[in-house]
Structures are given as C-alpha cells and as structure tokens.
Design a protein around this motif. Structure first.
Motif, PDB file in Angstrom:
ATOM      1  N   THR A 236       0.955  -1.282   0.030  1.00  0.00           N
ATOM      2  CA  THR A 236       0.039   0.010  -0.110  1.00  0.00           C
ATOM      3  C   THR A 236       0.850   1.323   0.218  1.00  0.00           C
ATOM      4  O   THR A 236       0.613   2.253  -0.553  1.00  0.00           O
ATOM      5  CB  THR A 236      -1.021  -0.015   1.234  1.00  0.00           C
ATOM      6  OG1 THR A 236      -0.233  -0.032   2.580  1.00  0.00           O
ATOM      7  CG2 THR A 236      -1.802  -1.187   1.303  1.00  0.00           C
TER       8      THR A 236
ATOM      9  N   TRP B  73      -8.558   0.133   3.429  1.00  0.00           N
ATOM     10  CA  TRP B  73      -7.905  -0.881   4.212  1.00  0.00           C
ATOM     11  C   TRP B  73      -9.065  -1.330   5.480  1.00  0.00           C
ATOM     12  O   TRP B  73      -9.387  -0.437   6.389  1.00  0.00           O
ATOM     13  CB  TRP B  73      -6.636  -0.650   4.880  1.00  0.00           C
ATOM     14  CG  TRP B  73      -5.981  -1.679   5.769  1.00  0.00           C
ATOM     15  CD1 TRP B  73      -6.448  -2.404   6.729  1.00  0.00           C
ATOM     16  CD2 TRP B  73      -4.710  -2.279   5.403  1.00  0.00           C
ATOM     17  NE1 TRP B  73      -5.510  -3.343   7.137  1.00  0.00           N
ATOM     18  CE2 TRP B  73      -4.489  -3.217   6.356  1.00  0.00           C
ATOM     19  CE3 TRP B  73      -3.660  -1.945   4.244  1.00  0.00           C
ATOM     20  CZ2 TRP B  73      -3.428  -3.834   6.342  1.00  0.00           C
ATOM     21  CZ3 TRP B  73      -2.697  -2.556   4.262  1.00  0.00           C
ATOM     22  CH2 TRP B  73      -2.370  -3.827   5.374  1.00  0.00           C
TER      23      TRP B  73
ATOM     24  N   ARG C 127      -9.670  -3.794   8.753  1.00  0.00           N
ATOM     25  CA  ARG C 127      -9.031  -4.755   9.581  1.00  0.00           C
ATOM     26  C   ARG C 127      -9.888  -5.560  10.396  1.00  0.00           C
ATOM     27  O   ARG C 127     -10.742  -4.807  11.112  1.00  0.00           O
ATOM     28  CB  ARG C 127      -7.831  -4.376  10.541  1.00  0.00           C
ATOM     29  CG  ARG C 127      -7.223  -5.443  11.362  1.00  0.00           C
ATOM     30  CD  ARG C 127      -6.161  -4.831  12.265  1.00  0.00           C
ATOM     31  NE  ARG C 127      -5.146  -3.841  11.441  1.00  0.00           N
ATOM     32  CZ  ARG C 127      -4.027  -4.404  10.959  1.00  0.00           C
ATOM     33  NH1 ARG C 127      -3.635  -5.631  11.001  1.00  0.00           N
ATOM     34  NH2 ARG C 127      -3.264  -3.559  10.339  1.00  0.00           N
TER      35      ARG C 127
ATOM     36  N   VAL D   7      -8.474  -3.660   0.745  1.00  0.00           N
ATOM     37  CA  VAL D   7      -7.807  -4.787   1.600  1.00  0.00           C
ATOM     38  C   VAL D   7      -8.457  -5.130   2.836  1.00  0.00           C
ATOM     39  O   VAL D   7      -8.841  -4.213   3.448  1.00  0.00           O
ATOM     40  CB  VAL D   7      -6.199  -4.446   1.972  1.00  0.00           C
ATOM     41  CG1 VAL D   7      -5.531  -5.447   2.906  1.00  0.00           C
ATOM     42  CG2 VAL D   7      -5.448  -3.852   0.818  1.00  0.00           C
TER      43      VAL D   7
ATOM     44  N   ASP E  89      -8.270  -7.073   5.879  1.00  0.00           N
ATOM     45  CA  ASP E  89      -7.314  -8.136   6.387  1.00  0.00           C
ATOM     46  C   ASP E  89      -7.789  -8.788   7.488  1.00  0.00           C
ATOM     47  O   ASP E  89      -8.883  -8.442   8.268  1.00  0.00           O
ATOM     48  CB  ASP E  89      -5.897  -7.165   7.162  1.00  0.00           C
ATOM     49  CG  ASP E  89      -4.662  -7.951   7.573  1.00  0.00           C
ATOM     50  OD1 ASP E  89      -4.661  -8.899   7.075  1.00  0.00           O
ATOM     51  OD2 ASP E  89      -4.007  -7.067   8.395  1.00  0.00           O
TER      52      ASP E  89
END
Length: 836
Positions: free
Chosen positions: A30, A39, A41, A101, A103
C-alpha cells in the motif's frame, strides 16, 4: 501483489498461517501504491453484517476521496445488497482501479458476514480490486474466480524465506552456520519466517553456535508459546487431533488419513487444514500431503514428552498402513518407534529382504536389535538379520549368527524359509569365495521361487558367482533379469549391484566401451542415492580404472583408481577387493613414484591368497600376466618366474600361462622357442582366459615374422591383433610389446579400413624409435645395481665373474635401454623408474 493498471486480478487471496508476514507485505504494497487503497482490519465485531458493510464502505470512501455524507452505510437487514449498490454509486465515475484490503478475514465466521463477502465478490463493481488476507481461505465463491482466471493466490510457499534470506536473518542475529547447518534450518522451518525467528531465539537463549537437536528447539518456551497461542489455538479440537495423528508421517495420502483416523469426514478436516494457509500442503509427490515441518516437529516432540503410549500406537497404526501399501521402509521406521515386538518381527521376517535390496539394511538392523532374544532366535528372523549383516559389510557377525543357528534350521520347513536359507548360504559363499556346493543348491531352488525379493536375491548371487566362475553367458542372463526386476520393484541396491557387476563382466570380456558405459551408469545412479551401499561404486571405479589402463588413458585410469581408493574397505566381496588392490598396485607401478615398492606390494597381496582359495580366472589371467611383465621391467626374472608359477597353479594349462612362458623365453633371447609357444595360442590349441594374452601372442608373432623377413605372416598376425583391439580402442598391448610394433603399423597405415583411425592413435601413443620401458636381462639388472658403488669396470667384472669386455657390452645395453649416455645418468634414470 497487483499493480494499479487495469490488468490487475479482480481478487487477490493472501492466505498463510501466523508469522508469514502477510500484514507486513500488504503494508509495504500500500505504501508503494500511495493512494486509492482502502483498508479494513477485521475483528470479531465485524461478524455483524451492518458493521462489516459500514467498515467496507468507509474504507472505499476514504480511498476515492469522497466526503462522509456522499454515501451512507446501510443500516438494516439485507444490507449486503445495499452495500453493493452504494459501492457502485461511489465508483461509478472512477476510471482507474481502486483497491480494498480486508485483513484478518479468517475472523469472519458467521454465515451472515460471509454472505456479505460472497455477494461483494459476486457483484464487484468494475473499478474495485479486492485483496483478502487471512490465515484461512474462506468459502466465499473464490473457486469460481480461480476457474475464470480472475483470482491471484498468494500462499505460505510464496511468502516463505529462501535459503539466502534465512542465512541473512541468522547473520543479523550474529549466527553463522555451515552449509549443512543452514540446510537443516531451511528444512526444519520450510522458510516460515516466524519459525526462523524462533530458531534464532532458541539458539541465542542456549548460546549455541550450531543448530541444536530438533527436540531442544521445540522445547524452548518461546516456540511453545507462539505455536500454542498463535497457531494451534485457532484450530478446532478435531483439527488439532488430526494434526497430532498425522505428525508421525513424513508424507501421507488421503487414503492413509482415512485409514488412520477411521473417520469418514477426516478428508473434510484435511481440506480445512489445507485452507488454513500452510499447515498442511500437497507435496506434488503422487497426491501426497505433508504437515508443515516446524509444526510437525513441535507436535511430535510434545506427544513424545507427554503421551508416549499414544505416540507408539500412532506409529503402530502407521506401520500397518505402510505394510498395506507395501511401503516397507516406512513400515520399518514406524515399527521401530511403535515398539510392538510382534509387529517388528513381522516386518523383519517378511519384508527384511526387500529392505536390504532397497538399501535400508541399517534400518533393518536397528529394528532387529530391538527384538527380544526369543524372537531373534526364530530361524526366519535370524536368516534375514544375517543377510542384513552381510549387506552392511559385517561378515564376521553374520558367520557367527549362522554358526549359532546351524542346529535350528531344519531342512524340511516352509518354502520361503528354505529359499531364504539357500540365498543366505550362497551370499556367504560368494563373499568368502567358496562357491560350488551352494551354487548347485541355488540352481535347484531358484526356479521354484515366486516372491520378487527372493528371486532378485537369488539371481544376484547366482549371476555374480557365475562371473567369478567365468561362466559369462550365465552371469549376463541372470544379472540382466535381476536388473529388470529390481527396476520394476524399486530395489535400488540390487540395481546398483547389477550395473556394477555387468560392468565387471564386460571388463572381463574386454568389452571396454560397454564396461565404461555401465561403470559410469553405476556411479551416476549412486550419485543421486548417496545412502546406498558403497561396494558397487568401488567395483565401478575399479572397472573405470581398468578400462583406462587398457586404453592407455591416464586421466581415466588415475580418476578411477582414486575413486576406488576413497572407498577402500567397502568392497565387501573378497574377489572384488583382491582385484581392486592388485590393480591399484599395477597402476601405481606405471604412474607412481616408486615402481619397485608397488611391485613388492603386489607380491604381498598375492601372498595373502590361501592355496585353497578360488580366485576368479580372468582376474588371474589379466593381472598376474601384468605382474610378470612388471618383474621383467624391474630386472627381477626370479619374480617373473614366481608370477608364471602362480598363474599355472591358479589357471592350469592355458594360453595365458603359455604366453607367460613365451615372454620369459623372449626375455632370454630364445626366439626360436618363443614361436612354438605362441603358435599353440594362435592355433587355438590352448584357450586364453584373457583377451590381452591372445592379442600379445599375435603381436609377438608379427615381430618375429618381420625379423625373419616373412612380411606376409607379420601382416596377417598384425591385422588379427588390430581386428581384436580396434573396436575396444585397446592400446595397452601395443605399448607393452614396444617400438617394433609401431614400425610395423607405420608402414601399413591407411590399409586397415575402418580401423585406420585406431591404428593412428596407437602410432601416436608409441614414440618413434623408443622401446616402451625396455626390459633388462638378469645380467644387465645385476650390473645396474653395481653402478652406484663407483667401482671400476674391472672391479665390477671381478665381482660378477665375467670379463671387462662383457661388462662393457652389458653397460652399453643398459645405457641404450634407459636412453642415457653416462653412468651418472643411468643411476638417476634407474632410480626414477624404481630399478634401484
């Protein structure tokens, strides 16, 4: 990782266990992209669909630079469809890829949350590229993208450290390992970054400069805490139980999993473990699987420490499965660790011969050593153990065991036991040189054998014994059949033995090209199997040296004998060992610094041969003849006579002995008598065990005919010699006879047809006008030994009881034969050649 162009894959799946650097990789990626990356998480709260949708939408909004009010996250049931619509609105005007993303996706476990991801993937807006990172691969429709070529998979193997990177991590911690130590770290960790760091911590804590034993690494607290807390805690009870059951296997199949667990859904658990990153992987070896090596070592160590009976029962089950699929080596390894005496006895008695043929005799002996005495005393087990002892070179223990068992081996018993008994007896006889009675018994039994391992052992023993008895056609038939069976059944030691012995057979027949090819094939086969028996390699190197010697190829000769000497003591077979040591002395005579010492060593070797010991006839015919020639070159006619007598005793009346008698007469200058002896060989009245004897007979006949002016006879004899030697490029006989043969060839060059090239090589190998190591007569040798004394010619004549003129005549001959012009030069040349 994907880039910002439109060719980037729709979805990228990064899946590996903890400690593979997934998050570190994504963070670096990134930073490389700089922008247009959202992103998320995941934590446990994101299993609530509304919260998950909101997090995804907020991340995309931030990536594309929209203000908070532009698109509100959905807040009601069915929010996943609203999420897709909201994302479509956000990305409608984007002409470049936007990355999301997610995660730690393995934390999503509720069906509703997984449904959000599945719909997102199914209806992914065109500019959006999705990156899923976690410790497990989720069942959210990725298989469809994989089939369509729109999914990029990054697994633990892709993130694993390579050997150079592992070395760098160790060096940063101040640890320098040798290549073998580094290989151990790489094999143990399989490049798992966290495992490499744990090894570093364990070594640092122990203050070790070399890698400790696996058990010491696995009992380190940091290893236990990490694996238990980060890896094993995330597994279900049944998954953990399956991993514990599989840790006894190096590699295993799906069928083995089902058999070992007895559970119909064990394959589903195996698939789950595959999805869990890199905990279980396919090896690409015929559908086999493997538990991650570092994790497997930890689980195994933990079971051995806390639950030894459980571990033993797992090994027993693995041994029985291995027997079922005929993986005898694995069965033996598991049986050793399972400690069930009857199971171990079954493996030894039933599958021991196969282990020997595969090169696992050390494993067999380890297994047998754990058997209680009452089981070791069983005839079937004792015979197999004796076979293993002979295979490992411990002939003394095998003979002692067989002597102790002699009263416990009734003649009438099961067919397999009778077959095994005759095989063991024959192998012992072959290794010790006492062949005939046992070979006859083996001939009678071999046709009735039906088990592949015993058939191969029988063929190996009979074929090798036939070679020692000079029954070459029988030997070739048995060894070729044994080779085919061994290749079919994976009997690597037997393959190696067949190749090397066939090479020796070709060498005995002087089929030099075939001998060299088979010897090189043997060495190459063994190079990829370094744990196999060294005996066959010793034999192959000896054959290479022999071929080089006959072809006058010094590099090949020296390389072959050097390879054999590295394996000195590994021959195992008395005949091979004797042949190797004798040939080493012969080669040292030609290429070493002290020919005299080499010849003394050769005489000592023959002196150790018992009068009643049978010696392979071709070995005697070739090598004793060379010994005689060496003695004559040293000016030792008495030693030459000893060699002739030895050949006569071991060979009887033969063309080889007749040639040696002719050579002695030639040395004495009695050429008329020489012709009569040579004629017996040429006319076939006396057969030769060695091809070189017949060749030398032709060459000496050619020289004698040329001296007598009979060029027609000289030409016929010379052509006969070339016809025999040419196809094998055998130059040595021409070299041994000397320069006169060269002159005969020179005047006939261009008249040998397809063998002209070979004749040119012979001519090039023999320098013009120089006899090759001319032989001194007894008187000349006696005179030569007087030269260092500085006595005058008259004083030497008095000591030799001859006239001064006779001494001067002998002295001129010595100078001529040594290629010198003075007494001082003669002394130097004689010392260089071992004559003084």
């Amino acid at each position: 990782m994907p880039d910002t162009d439109n060719s980037a894959p729709v979805v990228t799946s990064v899946c590996a266990p903890a400690g593979y650097g997934k998050t570190t990789l994504l963070s670096a990626w990134t930073r490389h992209l700089g922008s247009r990356v959202g992103w998320v998480r995941i934590d446990e709260s994101d299993n609530e669909p509304v919260l998950l949708c909101g997090a995804i939408l907020a991340a995309i909004r931030q990536a594309v630079g929209h203000r908070p009010g532009d698109a509100e996250p959905p807040r009601q049931a069915g929010s996943e469809l609203a999420l897709v619509a909201a994302l479509a609105d956000l990305l409608d005007r984007e002409d470049r890829p936007v990355f999301l993303v997610i995660d730690d996706v393995h934390r999503l476990c509720q069906p509703e949350a997984l449904r959000v991801l599945e719909l997102l993937i199914q209806w992914l807006p065109a500019p959006l590229r999705l990156v899923l990172s976690g410790r497990r691969e989720l069942t959210v429709g990725l298989h469809r993208l994989r089939l369509a070529g729109q999914l990029s998979d990054i697994r633990g193997a892709d993130l694993a450290l390579r050997a150079g990177e592992v070395a760098k991590v160790l060096a940063q911690a101040g640890i320098q390992l040798d290549p073998a130590g580094l290989d151990r770290v790489v094999a143990l960790t399989a490049g798992w970054p966290a495992a490499v760091r744990l090894v570093v911590q364990a070594m640092t804590r122990a203050g070790a400069e070399i890698l400790p034993a696996d058990e010491d690494v696995m009992t380190d607290p940091s290893v236990r805490d990490y694996l238990e807390g980060e890896v094993l805690a995330a597994l279900s009870t049944r998954e953990l139980a399956l991993l514990n059951a599989l840790c006894v296997f190096d590699k295993f199949t799906a069928a083995a999993v089902t058999s070992l667990t007895g559970s119909t859904d064990s394959l589903g658990l195996l698939e789950n473990l595959q999805r869990a990153g890199n905990l279980v992987v396919r090896t690409g070896d015929h559908g086999r699987y493997q538990v991650q090596p570092f994790l497997r070592s930890y689980l195994y160590t933990a079971l051995r420490s806390s639950q030894p009976p459980t571990l033993a029962s797992l090994h027993e089950a693995a041994a029985r499965w291995s027997l079922k699929v005929r993986d005898f080596r694995a069965a033996a390894e598991h049986a050793v660790r399972g400690c069930d005496p009857e199971l171990m006895a079954e493996v030894v008695s039933t599958y021991g011969p196969s282990l020997v043929l595969r090169g696992d005799d050390a494993l067999l002996m380890e297994l047998a050593a754990k058997l209680p005495p009452e089981l070791q005393a069983r005839p079937g087990i004792g015979l197999v153990v004796a076979l293993g002892e002979m295979a490992s070179g411990d002939l003394g223990s095998a003979e002692l065991r067989l002597a102790e068992m002699s009263g416990a081996l009734p003649e009438e018993n099961g067919s397999r036991l009778r077959d095994l008994r005759v095989i063991v007896r024959t192998k012992r006889a072959r290794l010790t040189g006492r062949l005939s009675p046992e070979i006859a018994e083996l001939d009678e039994r071999l046709g009735r054998m039906h088990e592949p391992d015993l058939i191969v052992l029988g063929l190996l023993n009979r074929g090798t014994a036939a070679l020692w008895l000079a029954r070459y056609d029988d030997a070739e038939r048995d060894l070729e059949q044994a080779l085919r069976l061994s290749e079919r059944h994976g009997f690597d030691v037997a393959v190696l033995h067949c190749l090397s012995t066939l090479a020796g057979l070709a060498g005995a027949r002087a089929e030099l090209r075939r001998a060299a090819r088979l010897a090189e094939q043997t060495i190459e086969f063994a190079r990829h199997r370094p744990t196999l028996s060294k005996a066959s390699c010793y034999y192959a190197y000896i054959v290479c040296a022999w071929v080089g010697y006959l072809q006058l190829d010094a590099p090949m000769t020296k390389a072959g004998i050097a390879g054999a000497m590295r394996l000195r003591g590994c021959a195992g077979d008395r005949t091979v060992e004797l042949g190797g040591e004798v040939l080493a002395a012969i080669i040292d005579f030609d290429y070493g610094d002290d020919p005299y010492a080499a010849h003394v060593r050769l005489r000592q070797l023959w002196a150790r041969v018992r009068p009643d010991e049978p010696v392979q006839s071709a070995l005697v015919a070739y090598l004793v003849s060379i010994e005689q020639r060496m003695a004559l070159r040293l000016g030792r006619p008495g030693w030459a006579v000893d060699a002739e007598r030895r050949a006569a005793m071991l060979l009887g009346e033969s063309g080889d002995v007749e040639l040696m008698r002719a050579r002695m007469l030639w040395h004495q200058g009695r050429t008329t008598a020489v012709r009569a002896h040579l004629q017996k060989i040429i006319d076939g009245e006396l057969g030769c065990r060695s091809l070189t004897a017949r060749i030398e007979a032709y060459l000496l006949t050619a020289v004698l005919a040329h001296r007598a002016g009979d060029e027609r006879r000289a030409d016929a004899a010379l052509r006969a010699a070339v016809a025999i030697t040419g196809p094998h490029r055998m130059i040595r006989p021409f070299w041994d006879v000397g320069a006169e043969v060269r002159e005969l060839l020179v005047v006939r060059q261009g008249r040998f047809g397809r063998l002209d090239e070979f004749v040119a090589d012979v001519v090039a190998a023999l320098p013009p006008g120089q006899p090759v190591e001319p032989e001194l007569t007894a008187r000349e040798a006696q005179l030569l030994r007087e030269l260092p004394s500085l006595a005058t010619v008259e004083e030497i004549a008095a000591a030799m009881y001859v006239s001064a003129n006779t001494v001067k005549t002998h002295l001129r001959n010595v100078y001529r034969k040594l290629g010198v012009t003075s007494r001082r030069e003669a002394i130097v040349a004689a010392r260089q050649r071992g004559l003084l």
